[in-house]
Design an enzyme around this catalytic site. Structure first.
Site, PDB file in Angstrom:
ATOM      1  N   ASN A  12      64.052  77.642 -14.906  1.00 37.72           N
ATOM      2  CA  ASN A  12      62.833  78.453 -14.921  1.00 37.72           C
ATOM      3  C   ASN A  12      63.027  79.581 -13.913  1.00 37.72           C
ATOM      4  OD1 ASN A  12      60.272  79.514 -14.688  1.00 37.72           O
ATOM      5  ND2 ASN A  12      59.372  77.678 -13.747  1.00 37.72           N
ATOM      6  N   LYS A  14      61.136  82.026 -13.380  1.00 38.35           N
ATOM      7  CA  LYS A  14      59.856  82.540 -12.849  1.00 38.35           C
ATOM      8  C   LYS A  14      59.861  84.068 -12.890  1.00 38.35           C
ATOM      9  CE  LYS A  14      59.411  78.302 -10.245  1.00 38.35           C
ATOM     10  NZ  LYS A  14      58.841  77.590  -9.114  1.00 38.35           N
ATOM     11  N   HIS A  99      52.675  75.189 -16.230  1.00 39.83           N
ATOM     12  CA  HIS A  99      53.330  75.100 -14.920  1.00 39.83           C
ATOM     13  C   HIS A  99      52.256  75.176 -13.834  1.00 39.83           C
ATOM     14  CE1 HIS A  99      55.727  76.092 -11.422  1.00 39.83           C
ATOM     15  NE2 HIS A  99      56.786  75.663 -12.088  1.00 39.83           N
ATOM     16  N   GLU A 101      52.082  76.682 -11.160  1.00 41.12           N
ATOM     17  CA  GLU A 101      51.787  78.032 -10.657  1.00 41.12           C
ATOM     18  C   GLU A 101      50.810  78.740 -11.592  1.00 41.12           C
ATOM     19  OE1 GLU A 101      55.855  79.315 -10.267  1.00 41.12           O
ATOM     20  OE2 GLU A 101      56.124  77.975  -8.559  1.00 41.12           O
ATOM     21  N   GLU A 169      56.470  67.581 -12.185  1.00 40.12           N
ATOM     22  CA  GLU A 169      56.790  68.456 -11.062  1.00 40.12           C
ATOM     23  C   GLU A 169      55.730  68.286  -9.971  1.00 40.12           C
ATOM     24  OE1 GLU A 169      59.483  71.941 -12.267  1.00 40.12           O
ATOM     25  OE2 GLU A 169      57.428  72.571 -12.626  1.00 40.12           O
ATOM     26  N   GLY A 175      59.836  74.414  -4.763  1.00 40.31           N
ATOM     27  CA  GLY A 175      60.253  75.497  -3.883  1.00 40.31           C
ATOM     28  C   GLY A 175      60.224  75.159  -2.404  1.00 40.31           C
ATOM     29  N   SER A 214      62.525  71.251  -6.452  1.00 41.63           N
ATOM     30  CA  SER A 214      63.624  71.261  -5.474  1.00 41.63           C
ATOM     31  C   SER A 214      64.863  70.494  -5.942  1.00 41.63           C
ATOM     32  CB  SER A 214      63.150  70.755  -4.106  1.00 41.63           C
ATOM     33  OG  SER A 214      62.204  71.655  -3.551  1.00 41.63           O
TER      34      SER A 214
HETATM   35  P1  PGA Z   1      62.120  74.730  -7.694  1.00 38.51           P
HETATM   36  O1  PGA Z   1      61.041  75.031  -8.857  1.00 38.51           O
HETATM   37  O2  PGA Z   1      63.331  74.145  -8.352  1.00 38.51           O
HETATM   38  O3  PGA Z   1      62.394  76.095  -7.097  1.00 38.51           O
HETATM   39  O4  PGA Z   1      61.480  73.796  -6.743  1.00 38.51           O
HETATM   40  C1  PGA Z   1      60.849  74.140  -9.912  1.00 38.51           C
HETATM   41  C2  PGA Z   1      59.805  74.675 -10.842  1.00 38.51           C
HETATM   42  O5  PGA Z   1      58.789  75.222 -10.390  1.00 38.51           O
HETATM   43  O6  PGA Z   1      59.936  74.570 -12.094  1.00 38.51           O
END
Ligand code: PGA
Length: 261
Positions: A12, A14, A99, A101, A169, A175, A214
């Site tokens: 992803n 983003k 997601h 976010e 997640e 992140g 992560s």
């Molecule tokens: P990350 O993000 O691997 O940077 O923690 C995962 C995600 O949001 O899909």
């Protein structure tokens, strides 16, 4: 006991990636072509501006390209939005939905995620529905009830199981460099597998359950070995082709251990 689905390793990007970064997708494609195809699906979800170019790069190979969201309507007066049909038209075969976010920034509800998953399947896309608890939820012992409600509300009624993936997640792991313990990942995935079996009556075992948050080359093998983990959704580490392929190679290089016949 149903057969184990083919693992999925999904990146992803983003809101990252310019045309100059398409070389990373070329590098992933080359590694996928050189790897043992069929042992895991490899997917990159770049920003919408790069989907058509990325799909062209991946054309004719096992590398899949996906979007990061879509609306449930196929067209209309929705300035700035994108439909599942448009993603498909640009060459996508997957779309990430719900997601955290997007749930946080745009108030995407479980009902909206469900409607989008239905439209994705109608357009021929596979939806990756994201669920996960906040740190406060986990600390208060609510992680299972939160995820259970998200699954109940977001999974379409009678879904096409081949076109549905669930990604766990935990929001506090995204992140941050933090990850749940392997025991916590396994416990949540066991719970999700049971819930999906309860909610989806036919062939629910075909629905893949990903872990995200992560995932890095250093922790991928351990996380992916957890019970009922059928792959990974990777944010930051997917921006670099070498890091991303180091994670994908958990499956591509050691598939016998993960995919029993
Ligand atoms: P990350 O993000 O691997 O940077 O923690 C995962 C995600 O949001 O899909």
């Amino acid at each position: 006991m149903s057969r184990r689905p083919q693992p999925l390793v999904a990146g992803n990007w983003k809101m990252n990636g310019l045309i100059a970064d398409l070389g990373e997708i070329e590098a992933v494609r080359d590694a996928v072509v050189a790897g043992r195809a069929g042992r895991a699906e490899v997917l990159i979800c770049p920003p919408a501006t790069l989907i058509a170019a990325a799909a062209k790069i991946a054309q004719g190979t096992a590398l899949k390209i996906g979007g990061q969201t879509c609306r449930s309507e196929s067209c209309g007066a929705h300035t700035g939005d994108i439909s599942a049909a448009m993603l498909r038209d640009a060459g996508a075969s997957y779309v990430i939905l719900g997601h955290s976010e997007r749930r946080a920034s745009y108030g995407e509800t479980n009902a909206a995620v469900r409607a989008r998953a239905v439209s994705a399947a109608q357009a021929g896309l596979t939806a990756i529905i994201c669920v996960g608890e906040t740190k406060a939820d986990r600390d208060a012992g609510r992680a299972f009830s939160v995820v259970g409600r998200q699954l109940l509300g977001s999974i379409p009624v009678n879904p096409d199981v081949e076109r549905l993936v669930i990604a766990y997640e935990p929001i506090w792991a995204i992140g941050t460099g933090l990850t749940p313990t392997i025991q916590d990942v396994a416990a949540m995935h066991r719970f999700m597998r049971a819930e999906v079996d309860r909610l989806v009556h036919s062939d629910a075992g075909a629905i893949r359950l990903l872990y995200g948050g992560s995932v890095r080359p250093r922790n991928a093998a351990e996380l992916m070995a957890a019970e009922h983990v059928d792959g990974a959704l990777i944010g930051g580490a997917s921006l670099d082709a070498d890091d991303f392929m180091a994670i994908a190679n958990v499956y591509l290089r050691d598939a016998e251990a993960k995919v029993p016949a």
